[in-house]
Design an enzyme around this catalytic site. Structure first.
Site, mmCIF file in Angstrom:
data_model
loop_
_atom_site.group_PDB
_atom_site.id
_atom_site.type_symbol
_atom_site.label_atom_id
_atom_site.label_comp_id
_atom_site.label_asym_id
_atom_site.label_seq_id
_atom_site.Cartn_x
_atom_site.Cartn_y
_atom_site.Cartn_z
ATOM 1 C CG ASP A 21 -2.053 0.968 1.148
ATOM 2 O OD1 ASP A 21 -2.354 1.443 0.030
ATOM 3 O OD2 ASP A 21 -2.646 1.274 2.197
ATOM 4 C CG HIS A 38 0.413 1.817 -9.490
ATOM 5 N ND1 HIS A 38 0.101 1.393 -8.219
ATOM 6 C CD2 HIS A 38 -0.661 2.546 -9.922
ATOM 7 C CE1 HIS A 38 -1.112 1.830 -7.894
ATOM 8 N NE2 HIS A 38 -1.586 2.528 -8.910
ATOM 9 C CB SER A 67 -12.121 -8.613 -6.444
ATOM 10 O OG SER A 67 -12.342 -8.593 -5.050
ATOM 11 C CG ASN A 69 -7.406 -2.503 -6.360
ATOM 12 O OD1 ASN A 69 -6.384 -3.153 -6.139
ATOM 13 N ND2 ASN A 69 -7.910 -1.676 -5.444
#
Length: 242
Positions: A21, A38, A67, A69
């Site tokens: 995170d 990312h 799921s 996201n």
């Protein structure tokens, strides 16, 4: 960042899971778009895999894409999928070279055909590697995992292969995506957030939890070492007394 460590080899966690995170906040601090976070988070993945293999951790599970996201902006989801394919193309051969097995945990049916094909190729190539099992949880949610396990067992009951009374916690465990892997010993979440986010709810039943304030792209060997040290200082009772 390499650091000198002195762990108790008899008390290393077999299975470490990490909720990666803080990519977006890291990018914002740099004045960049979330995708920049990312992209830099991939470096932290490499560092975590290196650390786990180096110190004898047998299973490392990384929460890459939940799921939920899919509800993020389409541009960010598209960038994440592109980054996923790019990582498979560039990293899998290195994993194989270092005797690391790759598993993708989650509902793969929502991915593009090309990504599904690349996942199958990557898992097949590394299937017999034994140094470390690297699980990447992608389009994963624990509610989905437990629901699918329940469906598998219900189907066996329907076909007469087992009875309802045959269903045990062990059978449920073997029907989950982690199947024969050991339960999670240590769950780490980065970025200072302190929640589980629908991740491996069954598998973390007796896990030790460690919450790091470090944002994921900055998570390095020193950060991982702090979590292992904290783990080794705790007394795990598994519901028993002192």
């Amino acid at each position: 960042m390499e650091t000198s460590v002195n762990f108790d080899p008899s008390n290393m966690p077999q299975h470490v899971a990490i909720i990666m995170d803080g990519n977006g906040r890291w990018a914002k601090k740099q004045g960049k778009l979330r995708v920049f976070g990312h992209q830099n988070g991939v470096n932290a993945v490499r560092a975590a895999v290196h650390f786990a293999a180096k110190y004898g951790i047998k299973v490392l599970t990384l929460y890459a894409f939940s799921s939920e996201n899919w509800n993020r902006p389409a541009t960010e989801v598209s960038a994440l999928m592109s980054l996923f394919i790019q990582a498979l193309n560039t990293e899998v051969s290195k994993l194989h070279k270092h005797n690391i097995r790759l598993n993708i945990l989650g509902d793969k049916t929502r991915f593009s055909d090309s990504l599904q094909k690349r996942i199958i190729e990557s898992e097949t190539l590394t299937a017999h590697n034994t140094r470390l099992t690297l699980n990447i949880a992608a389009n994963y949610g624990s509610h989905w995992d437990i629901t699918e396990a329940t469906k598998k067992l219900a189907e066996k009951v329907k076909l007469g292969k087992i009875s309802v009374t045959d269903i045990t916690p062990e059978k449920v465990q073997r029907a989950l995506v982690t199947a024969e892997q050991p339960p999670v010993d240590l769950l780490i979440r980065t970025s200072g957030e302190q929640r589980i986010s629908n991740f491996l709810l069954w598998q973390i039943a007796y896990a030790e939890l460690f919450f790091s304030d470090v944002l994921w792209p900055d998570f390095d060997e020193t950060s991982f070492s702090e979590a292992i040290y904290a783990y080794q200082q705790r007394e795990r009772r598994f519901g028993g007394c002192e």
